[in-house]
Design a protein around this motif. Structure first.
Motif, PDB file in Angstrom:
ATOM      1  N   PRO A   1       0.840  -1.199   0.000  1.00 37.49           N
ATOM      2  CA  PRO A   1       0.000   0.000   0.000  1.00 37.49           C
ATOM      3  C   PRO A   1       0.878   1.253   0.000  1.00 37.49           C
ATOM      4  O   PRO A   1       1.987   1.225   0.541  1.00 37.49           O
ATOM      5  N   ALA A   2       0.389   2.338  -0.593  1.00 35.83           N
ATOM      6  CA  ALA A   2       1.154   3.604  -0.591  1.00 35.83           C
ATOM      7  C   ALA A   2       1.058   4.221   0.794  1.00 35.83           C
ATOM      8  O   ALA A   2      -0.034   4.504   1.280  1.00 35.83           O
ATOM      9  N   LEU A   3       2.210   4.422   1.467  1.00 31.94           N
ATOM     10  CA  LEU A   3       2.227   4.893   2.852  1.00 31.94           C
ATOM     11  C   LEU A   3       3.214   6.053   3.013  1.00 31.94           C
ATOM     12  O   LEU A   3       4.220   6.106   2.304  1.00 31.94           O
ATOM     13  N   PRO A   4       2.973   6.952   3.985  1.00 33.03           N
ATOM     14  CA  PRO A   4       3.929   8.034   4.222  1.00 33.03           C
ATOM     15  C   PRO A   4       5.139   7.552   5.031  1.00 33.03           C
ATOM     16  O   PRO A   4       4.992   6.757   5.973  1.00 33.03           O
ATOM     17  N   ASP A   5       6.328   8.022   4.707  1.00 37.21           N
ATOM     18  CA  ASP A   5       7.551   7.636   5.431  1.00 37.21           C
ATOM     19  C   ASP A   5       7.458   7.993   6.918  1.00 37.21           C
ATOM     20  O   ASP A   5       8.054   7.327   7.765  1.00 37.21           O
ATOM     21  N   SER A   6       6.690   9.069   7.230  1.00 38.09           N
ATOM     22  CA  SER A   6       6.640   9.572   8.607  1.00 38.09           C
ATOM     23  C   SER A   6       5.963   8.608   9.582  1.00 38.09           C
ATOM     24  O   SER A   6       5.987   8.820  10.795  1.00 38.09           O
ATOM     25  N   LEU A   7       5.379   7.532   9.076  1.00 34.94           N
ATOM     26  CA  LEU A   7       4.772   6.498   9.934  1.00 34.94           C
ATOM     27  C   LEU A   7       5.800   5.829  10.844  1.00 34.94           C
ATOM     28  O   LEU A   7       5.483   5.363  11.930  1.00 34.94           O
ATOM     29  N   ILE A   8       7.028   5.730  10.336  1.00 33.49           N
ATOM     30  CA  ILE A   8       8.044   4.893  10.983  1.00 33.49           C
ATOM     31  C   ILE A   8       8.892   5.696  11.953  1.00 33.49           C
ATOM     32  O   ILE A   8       9.462   6.729  11.589  1.00 33.49           O
TER      33      ILE A   8
END
Ligand code: NDP
Length: 273
Positions: A197-204
Motif C-alpha cells: 500500500p502507498a504509505l507516508p515515510d513519517s509512519l516509521i
C-alpha cells in the motif's frame, strides 16, 4: 477419534494441518485434521455436510470467514462484533458455535513472543477487511493508547471505526496522513500479491514494531519497506497464525498447546526480516 478440518479456497498451502497434528501429538489428543477446499459458491453446503458426517470442529479461512459468521447457530461476542468467524465447533446438541481467534492470536504473539507492551501503544492498522475487523476489539481490550485505521477504500475504514469506537480510542486517517506508530500492522492482502500500500515515510519511528499479518520466510514487501525507513523491529504473522490455532485447539479440546514448540518446528532459524 475426533475429526477437524480447515475449510478455505484455495487451501492446499495451509499450514494448519501440520500445526494441529503437532499440537495433538504433544498434548496426547487423538484427532485427525485435514484441509478441505470448499467450492467458492457452496461453503455453507460443504460445511454443513461435513458437520452432519461427524466433524467436531473447523477452522475457516479465506474467503469464507463472513459466511462462517452467518452459518454459525451461535456466535461468541468478539466474533459477532467483528462479523467474521474463523473457528467452528459442533456442540453436543448438533448446533454449531462460531468464534474468532485471530485477535487473541495477534495479542498473544505480540505479548508472549515479541515482548511488545500494548498498554498505551499508538497503533496504526492498515486494512479494513476480515483480518483487521477481528483484531480491533482484542487490541482495545489490551489497553492500547490509540488505534488509527487506514484503508485504500476509505469508506470501509470509516464503517469499521464506527463499529468499534464504543470499545476504545479508534479513529480513521487517510492513507497519506497516517500518524507515527509504535506498532504498525499491515492487515491488507497486498503482500499476498507482492504489492505494497502507498504509505507516508513519517509512519516509521526508530523503535516502531512493523508487523505484517502475512507470513513468508523470505520477508514481505511491507517489511522491506519498513526496514529501509528505519523500523527497529519487524515481524511477520507466523506467530499470530500459530497462536490463533492454539486458541482454536483450546476451544475444541479444553487444553492449550505449546505454541513455541510449533513455531520452532515451522521456523527453526530466526527470520531475516
Ligand atoms: P480481506 O480480503 O478481507 O481484506 C483485504 C484488505 O486488503 C482490504 O482492506 C483491502 O482494501 C486491502 N488491500 C488488498 N489489496 C491491496 C493493495 N494492493 N493495496 C492496498 N490495500 C489492499 O482479507 P483478510 O482481511 O482476510 O486478510 C488480510 C491479510 O491478513 C492477508 O494477507 C491474510 O493472509 C492475512 N491474515 C493473516 C492471519 C494470520 O494468522 N497471520 C489471519 C488472517 C489473515 P480495500 O478495502 O480497498 O479493498
Amino acid at each position: 477419534m475426533d475429526h477437524y478440518a480447515v475449510i478455505g479456497h484455495p487451501v492446499a498451502h495451509s499450514l494448519s494441518p501440520r500445526i494441529h497434528a503437532r499440537f495433538a501429538e504433544r498434548c496426547g489428543e487423538a484427532l485427525d485434521y485435514r484441509a478441505v477446499e470448499a467450492p467458492l459458491d457452496d461453503f455453507a453446503g460443504t460445511t454443513r455436510a461435513l458437520f452432519a458426517a461427524g466433524l467436531a470442529g473447523a477452522n475457516v479461512t479465506v474467503p469464507f470467514k463472513a459466511e462462517a459468521r452467518r452459518l454459525a447457530d451461535r456466535v461468541d461476542p468478539v466474533a459477532d462484533r467483528a462479523g467474521v468467524v474463523n473457528t467452528l465447533r459442533r456442540e453436543p446438541d448438533g448446533s454449531i458455535s462460531g468464534f474468532n481467534t485471530d485477535g487473541s492470536g495477534l495479542v498473544r504473539d505480540l505479548g508472549i513472543h515479541l515482548d511488545f507492551p500494548l498498554e498505551g501503544a499508538r497503533v496504526v492498522l492498515i486494512g479494513a477487511g476480515g483480518a483487521a475487523a477481528g483484531v480491533i476489539e482484542p487490541l482495545c481490550r489490551a489497553g492500547i493508547g490509540e488505534l488509527v485505521i487506514g484503508n485504500r477504500t476509505a469508506a470501509r475504514a470509516d464503517a469499521l471505526a464506527a463499529r468499534f469506537r464504543p470499545l476504545g480510542p479508534v479513529r480513521v486517517a487517510a492513507m497519506t496522513d497516517l500518524p507515527p506508530a509504535d506498532l504498525l500492522i499491515n492487515a491488507t492482502a497486498a503482500s499476498l500479491a507482492g504489492d505494497l500500500p502507498a504509505l507516508p515515510d513519517s509512519l516509521i519511528l526508530p523503535d516502531t514494531l512493523a508487523y505484517d499479518m502475512m507470513y513468508a520466510d523470505a520477508g514481505t514487501p511491507f517489511l522491506d519497506w519498513c526496514r529501509v525507513r528505519g523500523a527497529g523491529r519487524r515481524a511477520d504473522g507466523l506467530g499470530m497464525l500459530v497462536e490463533q490455532a492454539a486458541e482454536a485447539f483450546l476451544i475444541w479440546r479444553g487444553v492449550r498447546p505449546d505454541a513455541v514448540d510449533v513455531l520452532r518446528m515451522l521456523r527453526p532459524r530466526a527470520a531475516p526480516f
